[in-house]
Design a protein around this motif. Sequence first.
Motif, short mmCIF file in Angstrom:
data_model
loop_
_atom_site.label_atom_id
_atom_site.label_comp_id
_atom_site.label_asym_id
_atom_site.label_seq_id
_atom_site.Cartn_x
_atom_site.Cartn_y
_atom_site.Cartn_z
N ILE A 137 -18.65 126.04 58.39
CA ILE A 137 -19.07 126.56 59.70
C ILE A 137 -18.06 126.06 60.73
CG2 ILE A 137 -20.88 126.64 61.44
CD1 ILE A 137 -22.88 125.93 59.21
N ASP A 138 -17.29 126.97 61.29
CA ASP A 138 -16.37 126.60 62.36
C ASP A 138 -17.11 126.63 63.69
OD1 ASP A 138 -14.32 126.22 60.63
OD2 ASP A 138 -13.18 127.99 61.18
N GLU A 139 -17.31 125.46 64.26
CA GLU A 139 -17.97 125.33 65.55
C GLU A 139 -16.89 125.43 66.63
OE1 GLU A 139 -21.17 125.03 65.77
OE2 GLU A 139 -21.85 124.25 63.82
N ILE A 140 -16.85 126.55 67.33
CA ILE A 140 -15.81 126.77 68.33
C ILE A 140 -16.14 125.98 69.59
CG2 ILE A 140 -14.54 128.49 69.64
CD1 ILE A 140 -14.23 128.58 66.55
N VAL A 141 -15.21 125.10 69.96
CA VAL A 141 -15.38 124.21 71.11
C VAL A 141 -14.55 124.75 72.27
CG1 VAL A 141 -15.04 121.85 71.96
CG2 VAL A 141 -15.77 122.24 69.60
N GLU A 142 -15.18 124.84 73.43
CA GLU A 142 -14.50 125.37 74.62
C GLU A 142 -14.07 124.23 75.54
OE1 GLU A 142 -13.74 128.45 75.28
OE2 GLU A 142 -14.87 129.50 73.70
N LEU A 143 -12.83 124.28 75.99
CA LEU A 143 -12.35 123.37 77.03
C LEU A 143 -12.49 124.03 78.38
CD1 LEU A 143 -9.02 122.03 75.42
CD2 LEU A 143 -11.29 120.98 75.33
N SER A 144 -12.68 123.23 79.43
CA SER A 144 -12.72 123.78 80.78
C SER A 144 -11.33 124.28 81.15
CB SER A 144 -13.16 122.70 81.77
OG SER A 144 -12.13 121.73 81.92
N PRO A 145 -11.19 125.12 82.18
CA PRO A 145 -9.85 125.58 82.59
C PRO A 145 -8.89 124.44 82.87
CG PRO A 145 -11.55 126.91 83.65
CD PRO A 145 -12.26 125.79 82.95
N GLU A 146 -9.38 123.36 83.49
CA GLU A 146 -8.50 122.23 83.80
C GLU A 146 -8.07 121.51 82.51
OE1 GLU A 146 -11.48 122.73 85.09
OE2 GLU A 146 -10.96 123.38 87.14
N GLU A 147 -9.01 121.34 81.59
CA GLU A 147 -8.70 120.68 80.32
C GLU A 147 -7.73 121.52 79.49
OE1 GLU A 147 -13.14 118.60 80.18
OE2 GLU A 147 -12.67 120.37 78.97
N ARG A 148 -7.93 122.84 79.53
CA ARG A 148 -7.02 123.73 78.80
C ARG A 148 -5.63 123.69 79.42
NH1 ARG A 148 -7.09 126.71 73.91
NH2 ARG A 148 -4.88 127.16 73.84
N ALA A 149 -5.55 123.62 80.73
CA ALA A 149 -4.26 123.55 81.40
C ALA A 149 -3.52 122.28 81.02
CB ALA A 149 -4.45 123.63 82.92
N ALA A 150 -4.25 121.16 80.86
CA ALA A 150 -3.62 119.91 80.45
C ALA A 150 -3.05 120.04 79.04
CB ALA A 150 -4.64 118.77 80.51
N TYR A 151 -3.80 120.68 78.14
CA TYR A 151 -3.29 120.90 76.78
C TYR A 151 -2.01 121.74 76.82
CZ TYR A 151 -3.00 122.42 71.93
OH TYR A 151 -2.54 122.68 70.66
N ASP A 152 -2.04 122.85 77.55
CA ASP A 152 -0.88 123.74 77.60
C ASP A 152 0.33 123.04 78.21
OD1 ASP A 152 -2.42 125.73 76.49
OD2 ASP A 152 -2.93 126.67 78.41
N ARG A 153 0.09 122.18 79.20
CA ARG A 153 1.19 121.46 79.84
C ARG A 153 1.85 120.50 78.85
NH1 ARG A 153 -1.55 118.89 83.45
NH2 ARG A 153 -1.86 120.85 84.59
N LEU A 154 1.04 119.76 78.11
CA LEU A 154 1.59 118.83 77.11
C LEU A 154 2.33 119.60 76.02
CD1 LEU A 154 1.90 116.01 75.91
CD2 LEU A 154 -0.38 116.25 74.88
N ALA A 155 1.77 120.71 75.56
CA ALA A 155 2.42 121.50 74.51
C ALA A 155 3.74 122.08 74.99
CB ALA A 155 1.48 122.63 74.07
N ARG A 156 3.83 122.45 76.24
CA ARG A 156 5.02 123.11 76.78
C ARG A 156 6.10 122.11 77.20
NH1 ARG A 156 2.45 125.59 80.29
NH2 ARG A 156 2.80 124.18 82.05
N GLU A 157 5.68 121.01 77.83
CA GLU A 157 6.64 120.11 78.46
C GLU A 157 6.80 118.78 77.73
OE1 GLU A 157 5.33 119.66 82.47
OE2 GLU A 157 5.32 121.83 82.88
#
Length: 483
Positions: free
Chosen positions: A260-280
Amino acid sequence: MIPYLTDARTGEVFPVDPHQHEAYDHLFYSRRAALFLGMSLSKTVVTLSALYDLTYREAAILRTLVIAPDKVARITWPNEIRCWQHLRDFRFSVVAGDARKREAALQADAELYIIGVDNVSWLCDRYVRKEGGRYVGALPFDCVVIDESSLFKSRGSQRFRKLARAVRRVPYRYLLTGTPSPQGLTDLWPQLYLLDEGERLEKTFGRFVEKYFTTRGNGQIVYEYIPRPWAAAVIADKIKDIALTMRTRDRIELPAQHYIDEIVELSPEERAAYDRLAREYVLSLPDGEAVTASTAGDLTGKLLQLTSGAIYDEQRYEDGRALPRTWQVLNSAKLDALRRILGEYPDENVICVYQFRHEAARIREAFPEARELRGFDDFTDWNAGRIRLLLLHPASAGHGLNLQFGGRRMVWMTPTWNLEHVEQTEARLIRRGQTRDVYIHRLIVEDTCDRRCADRVAVKASNQEFLMREIKELRKTYGVLRK
């Protein structure tokens, strides 16, 4: 092998299954053999039965060394010897504890010496030393059994190099594992080398990869070994005489296993932090410090930490030494998901698998009833149904432990790239004695490293499955010539 197994404590009698007879014969009639058996196919009792007969009935072996994961060495092997009536006379000594206790255990009057993998280098150094530019000495055993031999798949590790030198004069050698190639076909070379010094898969790793692989890399730095299209089939043919493979569900009936894959949602701010680390490759933390990834591998680890909810600080003393590891909490999304699962199944005990120490600490803080699997009492209390939430790390408790009696539900807080960890850990619940369907919950943040980990492990599992089936079919079609 005897036709029945009798529980020494209860007197209950169990018939010996055909696959157990087949595995026993594979060991008993060979001086060098590998059992690539799926979890819960009784590798331990089969091996002990063969060793017992080789020792007491045939007098072919006087002293056997068993190398196993540390908890398995201290708990599982001794328990199996005490459990079965036909093994009651097997004298064994567990080589564990501090140096003084280990020395005393080696001097004990026994036929079977059981040691944890973390003490292998110490043991080899005790008996093999370098003199005049060459190594002299040998292990004082007639037989060496390596339980979970995939722990020796790293050819550059000290434990592999030292053991490869130390076992050269040992006539009987056996490998046991359910995951012979968890990271790919290159995992096979070190394990088979411990059996035959390269007779089947080349004398050196360099010649092995030159023959069976192409590489992707930069100069002499290799990023990936890519098997040639025919490599798996040819390797399977090379080792079919020495390796016996069995899949668990082909041999015994087990309850169904559900993911069972339990899909976990990040808030927009938390998602932005992930994308920033992945990109920069850099992320500013709430306290003003910054986390920086120096390599792609380092970045992946930090991204997985971030989706788990916290990330380690990188502060150092003025002289450059690292401070004691601390972390900063970035989100509670996966803790909330775990709380939701526990709420949905209030009458069930749950195993929670963590990857990072900060996960375990945060889980214990959020769920005071949680207990970490550390010793025999935790093992016993879980199987007795006295632990609501058991915390388990796959590297330390993923092999050989029977946890099927305490529950049927497992939660992976953070996915892993390691197929061996996945299969071995989940097999703690999916094994003989489990009476109910098993449910594996994976907490996944979509479009992140979480999903890539899960997908990559699925590919590795498919490749390993092909190898296991190929060896099985070759043995069935052409038979084997024992050496």
